[in-house]
Design a protein around this motif. Structure first.
Motif, PDB file in Angstrom:
ATOM      1  N   SER A 139     -60.550 -57.494  20.942  1.00 41.57           N
ATOM      2  CA  SER A 139     -61.751 -57.022  21.643  1.00 41.57           C
ATOM      3  C   SER A 139     -61.444 -56.667  23.091  1.00 41.57           C
ATOM      4  CB  SER A 139     -62.859 -58.072  21.586  1.00 41.57           C
ATOM      5  OG  SER A 139     -63.422 -58.121  20.305  1.00 41.57           O
ATOM      6  N   GLN A 140     -60.560 -57.429  23.726  1.00 37.82           N
ATOM      7  CA  GLN A 140     -60.189 -57.117  25.107  1.00 37.82           C
ATOM      8  C   GLN A 140     -59.586 -55.711  25.183  1.00 37.82           C
ATOM      9  OE1 GLN A 140     -57.858 -60.401  26.805  1.00 37.82           O
ATOM     10  NE2 GLN A 140     -58.943 -61.751  25.397  1.00 37.82           N
ATOM     11  N   VAL A 141     -58.650 -55.407  24.288  1.00 41.19           N
ATOM     12  CA  VAL A 141     -58.019 -54.080  24.264  1.00 41.19           C
ATOM     13  C   VAL A 141     -59.056 -53.009  23.942  1.00 41.19           C
ATOM     14  CG1 VAL A 141     -56.368 -52.633  22.991  1.00 41.19           C
ATOM     15  CG2 VAL A 141     -55.726 -54.949  23.695  1.00 41.19           C
ATOM     16  N   LEU A 142     -59.922 -53.281  22.973  1.00 41.29           N
ATOM     17  CA  LEU A 142     -60.963 -52.320  22.585  1.00 41.29           C
ATOM     18  C   LEU A 142     -61.838 -51.939  23.774  1.00 41.29           C
ATOM     19  CD1 LEU A 142     -62.769 -50.824  20.479  1.00 41.29           C
ATOM     20  CD2 LEU A 142     -63.970 -53.011  20.182  1.00 41.29           C
ATOM     21  N   PHE A 143     -62.348 -52.929  24.485  1.00 41.75           N
ATOM     22  CA  PHE A 143     -63.236 -52.639  25.607  1.00 41.75           C
ATOM     23  C   PHE A 143     -62.482 -51.980  26.758  1.00 41.75           C
ATOM     24  CE2 PHE A 143     -66.168 -55.140  23.179  1.00 41.75           C
ATOM     25  CZ  PHE A 143     -67.417 -54.644  23.531  1.00 41.75           C
ATOM     26  N   GLU A 144     -61.253 -52.407  27.016  1.00 42.66           N
ATOM     27  CA  GLU A 144     -60.461 -51.772  28.081  1.00 42.66           C
ATOM     28  C   GLU A 144     -60.179 -50.312  27.756  1.00 42.66           C
ATOM     29  OE1 GLU A 144     -57.079 -54.381  28.512  1.00 42.66           O
ATOM     30  OE2 GLU A 144     -58.309 -55.953  29.447  1.00 42.66           O
TER      31      GLU A 144
END
Length: 177
Positions: A139-144
């Motif tokens: 999720s961190q990568v997705l939002f970034e």
């Protein structure tokens, strides 16, 4: 609210026949830690929720949309706006793609882009934010990848089965020129 359509997915309002879909998602214990759920929901309670899902975001302070594939209208996930605050022009954004085999296909990113754009263009929002568990690297990568910037950490914020975990705070602030 009209459907929002992208290349791969469309976002649509909840319909009465989404009861079974909601029942499965809300009672999936594997996502309770990220959704804040602590006990199962009955079909009766979810039916009441669906009966009120048409209410205005300004009244109920939240909006839940179904993510469907454009090519076959198959529901692959849900995306939510929550804690809608028209005074400060912000809202939280949460997303779930139901099945592992439907992930990493671009559906979530496109849904985040469509809903963020809706927030800025139609709701006149200043920012959209997301709260993500420190162990949720996907999720961190997705939002970034979708323009969100990590701006803070809430220490020991989430109680998980293995102890407390930090929660990361991400923001997407409208670029006004």
């Amino acid at each position: 609210m009209h459907n929002m359509t992208g290349n791969k997915i469309l976002l649509r309002a909840l319909e009465p026949d989404d009861l079974q879909l909601l029942y499965q998602v809300e009672n999936d214990q594997s996502i309770w830690e990220v959704s804040g759920t602590i006990n199962p929901y009955s079909k009766f309670v979810l039916k009441q929720y669906l009966d009120n899902a048409h209410r205005d975001i300004y009244e109920v302070k939240q909006l839940r949309l179904v993510i469907e594939r454009v090519d076959d209208n198959f529901a692959v996930g849900l995306i939510d706006l929550y804690d809608f605050d028209p005074r400060h022009k912000r809202a939280g954004l949460g997303i779930v793609i139901f099945e592992k085999e439907e992930r990493r296909k671009g559906y979530a990113g496109e849904a985040i882009q469509l809903l963020s754009q809706y927030c800025f263009d139609h709701l006149d929002m200043h920012q959209v934010y997301a709260c993500i568990g420190a162990d949720n690297a996907g999720s961190q990568v997705l939002f970034e990848k979708n323009g969100f910037v990590r701006t803070g950490t809430r220490q020991d914020w989430l109680l998980r089965s293995d102890g407390y975990q930090d929660e990361l705070f991400y923001q997407l602030i409208r670029n006004v020129h």
